[in-house]
Write a protein that holds these residues in place. Structure first.
Motif, PDB file in Angstrom:
ATOM      1  N   ASP A 197      32.326   6.492  -8.250  1.00 41.85           N
ATOM      2  CA  ASP A 197      31.064   6.659  -8.155  1.00 41.85           C
ATOM      3  C   ASP A 197      30.175   5.808  -8.832  1.00 41.85           C
ATOM      4  O   ASP A 197      29.912   6.562 -10.078  1.00 41.85           O
ATOM      5  CB  ASP A 197      30.354   8.248  -7.691  1.00 41.85           C
ATOM      6  CG  ASP A 197      29.141   7.999  -7.122  1.00 41.85           C
ATOM      7  OD1 ASP A 197      28.514   7.031  -7.199  1.00 41.85           O
ATOM      8  OD2 ASP A 197      28.672   8.974  -6.640  1.00 41.85           O
ATOM      9  N   ARG A 240      32.424   2.225  -4.269  1.00 40.76           N
ATOM     10  CA  ARG A 240      30.847   2.914  -3.805  1.00 40.76           C
ATOM     11  C   ARG A 240      30.951   3.335  -2.471  1.00 40.76           C
ATOM     12  O   ARG A 240      30.495   4.678  -2.318  1.00 40.76           O
ATOM     13  CB  ARG A 240      29.966   1.596  -3.609  1.00 40.76           C
ATOM     14  CG  ARG A 240      28.467   2.040  -3.321  1.00 40.76           C
ATOM     15  CD  ARG A 240      27.634   0.521  -3.214  1.00 40.76           C
ATOM     16  NE  ARG A 240      27.694  -0.105  -4.287  1.00 40.76           N
ATOM     17  CZ  ARG A 240      27.079   0.112  -5.417  1.00 40.76           C
ATOM     18  NH1 ARG A 240      26.634   1.343  -5.644  1.00 40.76           N
ATOM     19  NH2 ARG A 240      27.388  -0.598  -6.533  1.00 40.76           N
ATOM     20  N   ALA A 258      31.098   7.688  -1.491  1.00 40.58           N
ATOM     21  CA  ALA A 258      30.265   8.444  -0.394  1.00 40.58           C
ATOM     22  C   ALA A 258      31.018   9.333   0.297  1.00 40.58           C
ATOM     23  O   ALA A 258      30.222  10.189   1.002  1.00 40.58           O
ATOM     24  CB  ALA A 258      29.195   7.434  -0.048  1.00 40.58           C
TER      25      ALA A 258
END
Length: 107
Positions: free
Chosen positions: A36, A73, A77
């Motif tokens: 992340d 990224r 999530a």
């Protein structure tokens, strides 16, 4: 700046890197790990621990792996945090170093 997990982690998923991360920024998918970028503190502890040499500093990312920045990224999530070392995938040693593994990524 963050660190980015790239192609060679796919189908290997060694988790030596997870064990040393002080902020638990790794996320685990079926056959790949991601970092992340919002959580990564750029401590660089994970990079030398990766047996597959699949982790790069964002500013040292080889051109052919630039698309992995957005992939890390996006998937971080969606996927759960992993905060402890696990066994690598059963055929990790066979797949380590095989180029072009993105087509095998399981979401």
């Amino acid at each position: 700046m963050a660190f980015i997990v790239t192609d060679n982690c796919i189908l290997c998923k060694y988790t030596d890197c997870v064990e040393v991360c002080p902020v638990d920024c790794f996320h685990e998918g079926p056959n790949f790990l991601v970092i992340d970028p919002e959580e990564c503190i750029d401590c660089a502890l994970c990079e030398p621990e990766c047996p597959a040499e699949a982790i790069f500093a964002e500013d040292e990312l080889p051109t052919e792996f630039e698309h992995f920045t957005e992939l890390n990224r996006e998937l971080s999530a969606e996927w759960p945090v992993i905060d402890e070392q696990k066994e690598q995938l059963a055929e990790a040693d066979k797949w380590d170093g095989v180029p072009g593994k993105l087509k095998y990524l399981e979401r």
